[in-house]
Design a protein around this motif. Structure first.
Motif, short mmCIF file in Angstrom:
data_model
loop_
_atom_site.label_atom_id
_atom_site.label_comp_id
_atom_site.label_asym_id
_atom_site.label_seq_id
_atom_site.Cartn_x
_atom_site.Cartn_y
_atom_site.Cartn_z
N ARG A 18 -13.42 13.91 44.35
CA ARG A 18 -11.80 14.10 44.47
C ARG A 18 -11.34 14.95 45.54
NH1 ARG A 18 -7.27 12.53 42.45
NH2 ARG A 18 -7.15 11.37 44.65
N HIS A 19 -12.04 15.53 46.33
CA HIS A 19 -11.31 16.27 47.16
C HIS A 19 -11.08 15.91 47.90
CE1 HIS A 19 -10.70 19.65 49.78
NE2 HIS A 19 -11.24 19.68 50.96
N ALA A 20 -12.09 15.00 48.38
CA ALA A 20 -12.29 13.73 50.00
C ALA A 20 -11.12 13.01 49.54
CB ALA A 20 -13.70 13.50 49.99
N THR A 21 -10.82 12.52 48.39
CA THR A 21 -10.29 11.13 48.17
C THR A 21 -8.34 11.95 48.95
OG1 THR A 21 -10.40 11.10 45.86
CG2 THR A 21 -11.88 9.73 47.12
N ARG A 22 -8.53 12.93 48.08
CA ARG A 22 -6.47 12.97 48.12
C ARG A 22 -6.31 13.03 49.06
NH1 ARG A 22 -5.81 15.72 43.47
NH2 ARG A 22 -7.02 16.43 42.43
N GLU A 52 -20.16 18.69 40.19
CA GLU A 52 -20.16 18.84 41.13
C GLU A 52 -19.60 17.90 42.42
OE1 GLU A 52 -22.93 20.72 44.85
OE2 GLU A 52 -23.42 21.00 42.30
N ALA A 63 -12.18 16.45 36.82
CA ALA A 63 -12.54 16.65 38.42
C ALA A 63 -11.55 16.83 39.36
CB ALA A 63 -13.51 15.69 38.78
N ALA A 118 -16.45 16.38 41.98
CA ALA A 118 -15.17 17.45 42.08
C ALA A 118 -15.27 17.03 43.92
CB ALA A 118 -16.00 18.30 41.88
N GLU A 119 -16.24 16.67 44.86
CA GLU A 119 -16.54 16.70 45.78
C GLU A 119 -15.17 14.98 46.33
OE1 GLU A 119 -17.58 18.78 48.34
OE2 GLU A 119 -17.79 20.18 47.80
#
Length: 254
Positions: free
Chosen positions: A123-127, A117, A156, A120-121
């Motif tokens: 990865r979302h924040a770094t895009r 988890e 992830a 995953a968070e």
């Protein structure tokens, strides 16, 4: 692969790194000068620094040398708000890459779902930045744990999996690299990359990792898009080899 060929490849794939506790602005200026190098030598893929130096490094470097910075480093804490704040600063200051530490202690305690988890968070924040996940293979120690950490990072959406922070007693090893590279190869993620980091000081060592990567991922993977080295001392040996001098460093792994 000759030593000179390995040196040229390692240079193109090098994240020239300075992550000392006492780093100063002057240290980062010197790092950037070394990263650029002489036109005849070529330059490195990226520099890797603390978040507080991102803006300085980005201003000092040409656009084709990327800037990376570390988050939750080197402790690998499971503190998501802290990491998201670090990622935001890194992105706002102009970096293209983030190296985040997988919460390896949580993984060793059996909290794999919490680790998944967290990643995953992150990865979302770094895009859309490049994300490298440091699994700290020397602390995980066993092949099974190293493989599990690698799979979690890849699932992830990590762009790279990285061996080590360079701050643990055991850093990159050929055995850990072989496990990680195998997991990348069987993952079906054709663009995922590998970063060997920590204790790599000689071109001979770098050549060993390049050969491992080629065996698992194919020769086409030996590019900065899929292969990196995290090091501060390796550049000196690369320069010596490219100048036709004897390698100044002793291979520790091969």
């Amino acid at each position: 692969m000759s030593l000179e060929q390995a040196a040229r490849l390692a240079l193109r794939c090098l994240d020239l790194t300075s992550l000392n506790d006492g780093d100063t602005a002057a240290d980062i200026d010197a790092l950037c000068v070394r990263a650029i190098g002489a036109p005849s030598r070529g330059h490195v893929a990226a520099v890797c620094v603390w978040p507080r130096f991102v803006a300085q490094a980005r201003a000092a470097l040409p656009a084709d040398i990327r800037v990376a910075a570390v988050a939750n480093f080197p402790d690998g804490g499971l503190d998501l708000p802290r990491v998201l704040a670090e990622v935001d600063r890194i992105a706002q200051d102009g970096a293209q890459e983030v190296d985040v530490v997988l919460p390896y202690r949580a993984l060793m305690a059996g909290r794999s779902s919490d680790v998944a988890e967290f990643l995953a968070e992150v990865r979302h924040a770094t895009r859309p930045l490049t994300l490298k996940v440091i699994i700290e293979s020397g602390e995980l120690a066993s092949r099974e744990r190293i493989a599990e950490a690698t799979r979690l990072a890849l699932m992830a959406g990590a762009d790279f999996v990285k061996t080590s922070t360079g701050k643990s007693k055991v850093s990159a090893t050929p055995a850990a690299a072989a496990t990680m590279l195998h997991e990348i190869a069987v993952s079906g993620l054709g663009n995922a990359g590998f970063k060997a980091s920590g204790g790599i000081r000689s071109v001979a060592d770098a050549r060993g990792y390049l050969q491992l990567a080629a065996a698992e991922l194919g020769i086409d993977a030996l590019t900065p898009q899929r292969m990196r080295f995290g090091a501060s001392g390796l550049l000196s040996d690369i320069e010596a080899v490219l100048a036709g001098e004897d390698s100044a460093a002793v291979s520790s792994a091969y």
